[in-house]
Enzyme design. Structure first.
Site, PDB file in Angstrom:
ATOM      1  N   ASN A 278       0.705  -1.150   0.055  1.00 35.15           N
ATOM      2  CA  ASN A 278      -0.331  -0.104  -0.114  1.00 35.15           C
ATOM      3  C   ASN A 278       1.023   1.500   0.039  1.00 35.15           C
ATOM      4  O   ASN A 278       2.035   1.177   0.086  1.00 35.15           O
ATOM      5  CB  ASN A 278      -0.720  -0.217   1.113  1.00 35.15           C
ATOM      6  CG  ASN A 278       0.033  -0.089   2.671  1.00 35.15           C
ATOM      7  OD1 ASN A 278       0.836  -1.539   2.796  1.00 35.15           O
ATOM      8  ND2 ASN A 278      -1.090   0.280   3.510  1.00 35.15           N
TER       9      ASN A 278
ATOM     10  N   GLU B  88       0.231   4.955   1.012  1.00 36.16           N
ATOM     11  CA  GLU B  88      -0.779   5.841   1.357  1.00 36.16           C
ATOM     12  C   GLU B  88      -0.103   7.524   1.112  1.00 36.16           C
ATOM     13  O   GLU B  88       1.002   7.968   0.645  1.00 36.16           O
ATOM     14  CB  GLU B  88      -0.720   6.142   3.223  1.00 36.16           C
ATOM     15  CG  GLU B  88      -0.976   4.643   3.374  1.00 36.16           C
ATOM     16  CD  GLU B  88      -1.189   4.301   5.059  1.00 36.16           C
ATOM     17  OE1 GLU B  88      -0.909   5.713   5.527  1.00 36.16           O
ATOM     18  OE2 GLU B  88      -2.368   3.564   5.034  1.00 36.16           O
TER      19      GLU B  88
ATOM     20  N   GLU C  94      -3.286  -4.038  -2.943  1.00 33.91           N
ATOM     21  CA  GLU C  94      -3.915  -4.902  -4.296  1.00 33.91           C
ATOM     22  C   GLU C  94      -3.543  -4.714  -5.778  1.00 33.91           C
ATOM     23  O   GLU C  94      -3.086  -5.359  -6.461  1.00 33.91           O
ATOM     24  CB  GLU C  94      -5.277  -5.627  -3.874  1.00 33.91           C
ATOM     25  CG  GLU C  94      -5.124  -6.614  -3.130  1.00 33.91           C
ATOM     26  CD  GLU C  94      -5.382  -6.173  -1.263  1.00 33.91           C
ATOM     27  OE1 GLU C  94      -4.649  -5.103  -0.842  1.00 33.91           O
ATOM     28  OE2 GLU C  94      -6.229  -6.434  -0.304  1.00 33.91           O
TER      29      GLU C  94
ATOM     30  N   CYS D  34     -10.464  -5.197   0.338  1.00 31.89           N
ATOM     31  CA  CYS D  34     -11.301  -3.877   0.215  1.00 31.89           C
ATOM     32  C   CYS D  34     -12.419  -3.893  -0.859  1.00 31.89           C
ATOM     33  O   CYS D  34     -11.561  -4.630  -2.112  1.00 31.89           O
ATOM     34  CB  CYS D  34     -10.687  -3.087   0.432  1.00 31.89           C
ATOM     35  SG  CYS D  34     -10.080  -2.138  -0.998  1.00 31.89           S
TER      36      CYS D  34
ATOM     37  N   CYS E 253     -10.156  -2.604  -4.005  1.00 36.24           N
ATOM     38  CA  CYS E 253      -9.427  -3.464  -4.614  1.00 36.24           C
ATOM     39  C   CYS E 253     -10.386  -4.760  -5.996  1.00 36.24           C
ATOM     40  O   CYS E 253     -10.477  -5.457  -5.921  1.00 36.24           O
ATOM     41  CB  CYS E 253      -8.769  -3.826  -3.947  1.00 36.24           C
ATOM     42  SG  CYS E 253      -7.552  -2.613  -3.731  1.00 36.24           S
TER      43      CYS E 253
HETATM   44  N1  THU Z   1      -4.861  -1.425   2.352  1.00 38.25           N
HETATM   45  C1  THU Z   1      -4.727  -2.758   1.657  1.00 38.25           C
HETATM   46  O1  THU Z   1      -3.761  -1.822   1.237  1.00 38.25           O
HETATM   47  N2  THU Z   1      -5.363  -3.305   1.435  1.00 38.25           N
HETATM   48  C2  THU Z   1      -6.586  -3.831   2.097  1.00 38.25           C
HETATM   49  O2  THU Z   1      -7.267  -4.499   1.551  1.00 38.25           O
HETATM   50  C3  THU Z   1      -7.122  -3.028   2.856  1.00 38.25           C
HETATM   51  C4  THU Z   1      -6.758  -1.565   3.307  1.00 38.25           C
HETATM   52  C5  THU Z   1      -4.492  -0.337   3.246  1.00 38.25           C
HETATM   53  C6  THU Z   1      -5.105   1.202   3.092  1.00 38.25           C
HETATM   54  C7  THU Z   1      -4.703   2.057   3.444  1.00 38.25           C
HETATM   55  O3  THU Z   1      -3.549   2.135   3.476  1.00 38.25           O
HETATM   56  C8  THU Z   1      -4.302   1.522   5.486  1.00 38.25           C
HETATM   57  O4  THU Z   1      -4.500  -0.528   4.608  1.00 38.25           O
HETATM   58  C9  THU Z   1      -5.337   1.486   6.303  1.00 38.25           C
HETATM   59  O5  THU Z   1      -6.672   0.902   5.221  1.00 38.25           O
END
Ligand code: THU
Length: 129
Positions: free
Chosen positions: A41, A43, A54, A85, A88
């Site tokens: 991820n 941010e 993902e 989520c 994704c």
């Molecule tokens: N996040 C993901 O990368 N994948 C997921 O399946 C769930 C959430 C990340 C997004 C954000 O950077 C952090 O997790 C908290 O939500």
């Protein structure tokens, strides 16, 4: 192959950029070609701009010309596995609804589903008239 993907996802989680949530996620995506694409991820200071692991892995694969996938593994250093989520699920579903989605974590708990089962009655390009 599943164990290899989980290991690649674990490695990718260590490279995630998650300074706001401190929730590091890694993903490893297996293309039909057999190649594996990873992502963490990423941010954003404007939080809504954040990209999940993902989608990060998916974008890497598409940039390499791959559009058909067999499996994705997601890893988080948590006691329970993290399912993808909704955003994704949708983007992955646009490419390969039949792919297997595996979520693993530091405990023995693992989730495994067919993507289409995680997104019933999904919207798709077929709905675009
Ligand atoms: N996040 C993901 O990368 N994948 C997921 O399946 C769930 C959430 C990340 C997004 C954000 O950077 C952090 O997790 C908290 O939500």
């Amino acid at each position: 192959m599943k164990e290899l993907l989980i290991e690649k996802a674990r490695e990718a989680s260590a490279l995630a950029h998650a300074p706001y949530s401190n929730f590091q996620v890694g993903a490893a995506l297996l293309a039909e070609s057999g190649e594996i694409f990873t992502g963490g991820n990423v941010e954003c200071s404007s939080y809504g701009g954040t990209i999940c692991a993902e989608r990060s892995a998916l974008c890497s694969a598409v940039a390499a010309g791959k559009k058909r996938f067999r499996m994705i593994a997601v890893y988080t250093d948590t006691e329970t596995p993290t399912p993808p989520c909704g955003i994704c699920r949708q983007l992955l579903n646009d490419f390969s609804p039949e792919m297997t989605v595996v979520s693993a974590c530091r405990s023995e708990k693992v989730l495994e589903h067919r993507l289409a089962d995680l997104l019933p009655e999904a919207f798709s390009s077929e709905n675009l008239e």
